[in-house]
Design a protein around this motif. Structure first.
Motif, PDB file in Angstrom:
ATOM      1  N   VAL A 146       0.835  -1.196   0.000  1.00 15.69           N
ATOM      2  CA  VAL A 146       0.000   0.000   0.000  1.00 15.69           C
ATOM      3  C   VAL A 146       0.871   1.248   0.000  1.00 15.69           C
ATOM      4  O   VAL A 146       1.829   1.351   0.774  1.00 15.69           O
ATOM      5  CB  VAL A 146      -0.945   0.017   1.218  1.00 15.69           C
ATOM      6  N   HIS A 147       0.528   2.212  -0.856  1.00 18.17           N
ATOM      7  CA  HIS A 147       1.238   3.479  -0.932  1.00 18.17           C
ATOM      8  C   HIS A 147       0.243   4.635  -0.823  1.00 18.17           C
ATOM      9  O   HIS A 147      -0.901   4.530  -1.263  1.00 18.17           O
ATOM     10  CB  HIS A 147       2.006   3.598  -2.253  1.00 18.17           C
ATOM     11  N   CYS A 148       0.713   5.713  -0.213  1.00 15.53           N
ATOM     12  CA  CYS A 148      -0.094   6.922  -0.071  1.00 15.53           C
ATOM     13  C   CYS A 148       0.003   7.734  -1.359  1.00 15.53           C
ATOM     14  O   CYS A 148       1.097   8.110  -1.782  1.00 15.53           O
ATOM     15  CB  CYS A 148       0.386   7.742   1.126  1.00 15.53           C
ATOM     16  N   ALA A 149      -1.148   8.004  -1.972  1.00 15.46           N
ATOM     17  CA  ALA A 149      -1.149   8.774  -3.217  1.00 15.46           C
ATOM     18  C   ALA A 149      -0.829  10.247  -2.982  1.00 15.46           C
ATOM     19  O   ALA A 149      -0.352  10.936  -3.878  1.00 15.46           O
ATOM     20  CB  ALA A 149      -2.507   8.643  -3.898  1.00 15.46           C
ATOM     21  N   CYS A 176       1.407  11.519  -0.703  1.00 19.87           N
ATOM     22  CA  CYS A 176       2.831  11.747  -0.404  1.00 19.87           C
ATOM     23  C   CYS A 176       3.765  10.862  -1.218  1.00 19.87           C
ATOM     24  O   CYS A 176       4.981  11.067  -1.188  1.00 19.87           O
ATOM     25  CB  CYS A 176       3.102  11.505   1.081  1.00 19.87           C
ATOM     26  N   ASP A 177       3.213   9.839  -1.889  1.00 17.84           N
ATOM     27  CA  ASP A 177       4.022   8.892  -2.646  1.00 17.84           C
ATOM     28  C   ASP A 177       5.030   8.180  -1.749  1.00 17.84           C
ATOM     29  O   ASP A 177       6.197   7.994  -2.099  1.00 17.84           O
ATOM     30  CB  ASP A 177       4.750   9.585  -3.798  1.00 17.84           C
ATOM     31  N   VAL A 178       4.562   7.796  -0.557  1.00 17.92           N
ATOM     32  CA  VAL A 178       5.377   7.000   0.361  1.00 17.92           C
ATOM     33  C   VAL A 178       4.560   5.779   0.784  1.00 17.92           C
ATOM     34  O   VAL A 178       3.339   5.739   0.613  1.00 17.92           O
ATOM     35  CB  VAL A 178       5.806   7.814   1.601  1.00 17.92           C
ATOM     36  N   ALA A 179       5.248   4.803   1.345  1.00 16.67           N
ATOM     37  CA  ALA A 179       4.589   3.565   1.746  1.00 16.67           C
ATOM     38  C   ALA A 179       3.673   3.804   2.944  1.00 16.67           C
ATOM     39  O   ALA A 179       3.937   4.645   3.795  1.00 16.67           O
ATOM     40  CB  ALA A 179       5.629   2.511   2.075  1.00 16.67           C
ATOM     41  N   MET A 180       2.593   3.034   3.004  1.00 18.21           N
ATOM     42  CA  MET A 180       1.691   3.041   4.153  1.00 18.21           C
ATOM     43  C   MET A 180       1.893   1.747   4.934  1.00 18.21           C
ATOM     44  O   MET A 180       2.036   0.668   4.360  1.00 18.21           O
ATOM     45  CB  MET A 180       0.240   3.173   3.709  1.00 18.21           C
ATOM     46  N   THR A 181       1.939   1.875   6.248  1.00 17.51           N
ATOM     47  CA  THR A 181       2.247   0.749   7.126  1.00 17.51           C
ATOM     48  C   THR A 181       0.992   0.260   7.835  1.00 17.51           C
ATOM     49  O   THR A 181       0.170   1.067   8.277  1.00 17.51           O
ATOM     50  CB  THR A 181       3.291   1.158   8.172  1.00 17.51           C
TER      51      THR A 181
END
Length: 451
Positions: A314-317, A319-324
């Motif tokens: 899963v990635h945050c659209a 911020c373009d960083v991974a979601m944990t």
């Protein structure tokens, strides 16, 4: 007559030595004394210039460029003047390197072998003014290696004595350098720490906020709203450092640093310090007890005890960083699983528009997309084959089997909290080429965790 003139010119050319461009390299491990009008670097350069002058009949001339590394250790090659010297050797600008002693160039056998490799590759030579040896012979190289072995041994002994001295001083509560912390300034001369009253008030307020709010995210939001930053300081080399935003890690470090109680930490032990304390004993104990209680609950740790179908995908659209994947559970309420944006988790809820998303809702959206694809004629075989690897139907799959099934078909899942849009990128080996599907899910703002 013509033959005699030609012979005379050839004799003159033969007798005239070729020009040897000599670079003088100087080094001192510390910056102490470098501000003096005539320092050790000047003394090293003067000795090298005298030596080059004695070899003028061989065509030796001193290069005008200075190669001085003041305040740099000889334990490694991370030195600006040395790197410039090696670059000039590679371009042919330097034919010979002259140093006062071998250990001025390096105190490492490995680094010296690398430097000699550069010299040999470009047909340059190396000379130490006070240590005469010939590196073109095996005996000369043996002598040089012996000298460097002693130089390396001396450096390691100095390092051990320095570490022992610093350890003894730390146990006596003395400030022995390092990165300054918020609330204290380094005393003139670096002899200790003095309280910065303005920053000390911020530290005390952060401790109070933790006892009042309890949530790192909410504390980070309040710190950001007030415009507070980490300690800003200037290094010995004059470089500006610090002054960054608070994160969960730096906040936790501030709340657990015993320096604010007048103590110092050294190799796992706590010793009384010589500086003034900022945080009172009662506040400190209350904060530490609450931190331990929260740690036991696992409230502020990103963990995955429940299993997550989309873990690592899963990635945050926003911020373009991974979601944990993580969870929260308040007293008397069911456990709430969610995926949290890495930026929001580290820097505060206001730093990301997406923030978090309910794990069951996101996972259900992806599973439904797979179900739609399973009914499509062009993908039915691939999805069925992937499903049949673990069971004949989705309910029969174990938790591990479901994760394997998802990873077989799904490459990446992007969630945009601004619109609720879920973008699923299919690919991998099942479909040959990547495919993308989108679906929208509804997220209740009240479900967003604040811990």
């Amino acid at each position: 007559m013509a033959a005699r003139a030609t012979a005379n010119r050839e004799m003159q050319n033969w007798a005239k030595p070729a020009v040897v461009r000599c670079a003088i390299y100087t080094r001192k491990s510390t910056e102490e004394g470098l501000e003096q009008g005539f320092n050790t670097l000047d003394a090293q350069r003067e000795a090298a210039q005298s030596f080059i002058g004695s070899q003028r009949h061989e065509g030796w001339v001193a290069a005008p460029k200075l190669y001085d590394d003041g305040g740099y250790t000889g334990a490694n090659m991370d030195r600006p003047a040395l790197q410039l010297l090696l670059a000039d050797i590679a371009t042919g600008e330097v034919n010979c390197v002259v140093v006062y002693k071998v250990d001025r160039l390096t105190r490492s056998l490995l680094d010296f072998s690398r430097i000699m490799d550069v010299l040999d590759r470009h047909r340059a030579t190396f000379v130490a003014v006070t240590q005469q040896f010939n590196t073109t012979s095996s005996l000369g190289r043996l002598t040089l290696n012996i000298l460097l072995s002693f130089a390396q041994f001396e450096r390691e002994m100095i390092s051990e004595r320095t570490r022992d001295k610093m350890s003894a001083a730390r146990k006596k509560g003395k400030w022995m350098g390092g990165t300054p912390v918020l609330g204290y300034d380094v005393a003139p001369g670096g002899s200790g720490l003095v309280v910065n009253q303005q920053e000390a008030a911020q530290v005390c307020e952060i401790y109070r906020l933790y006892l009042e709010l309890g949530s790192p995210i909410r504390i980070l939001e309040e710190i950001e709203r007030r415009g507070w930053r980490l300690k800003a300081f200037t290094t010995r080399r004059g470089r500006k450092a610090g002054n960054g935003r608070f994160t969960r890690t730096t906040l936790h470090n501030l709340l657990t640093n015993p320096i604010y109680t007048g103590d110092v930490r050294h190799r796992g032990g706590i010793y009384p310090g010589e500086h003034e304390r900022i945080v009172g004993e009662r506040i400190w104990n209350q904060v530490q007890q609450r931190l331990k209680r929260d740690d036991r609950r696992g409230r502020h740790h990103v963990s995955d005890p429940c299993g997550a179908l989309l873990k690592g995908m899963v990635h945050c659209a926003s911020c373009d960083v991974a979601m944990t994947h993580t969870y929260a559970q308040k007293k008397g309420k069911p456990l709430y699983r969610y995926y949290v944006c890495g930026k929001a988790h580290r820097e505060g809820w206001q730093r990301c528009e997406t923030r978090s998303v309910s794990a069951p809702a996101l996972e259900q959206a992806v599973v439904e997309q797979l179900a739609v694809m399973a009914n499509a004629s062009d993908t039915v075989n691939e999805v069925r084959l992937a499903l049949n690897r673990g069971a004949t139907s989705w309910p029969e799959l174990t938790e591990e089997g479901r994760q394997t099934f998802i990873r077989t078909l799904v490459r990446k899942v992007c969630y945009d909290g601004r619109t609720g849009k879920v973008t699923v990128q299919f690919g991998n080996e099942a479909f040959g080429e990547a495919q993308t599907d989108e679906v929208t899910i509804k997220e209740e703002n009240g479900n967003e965790p604040q811990g």
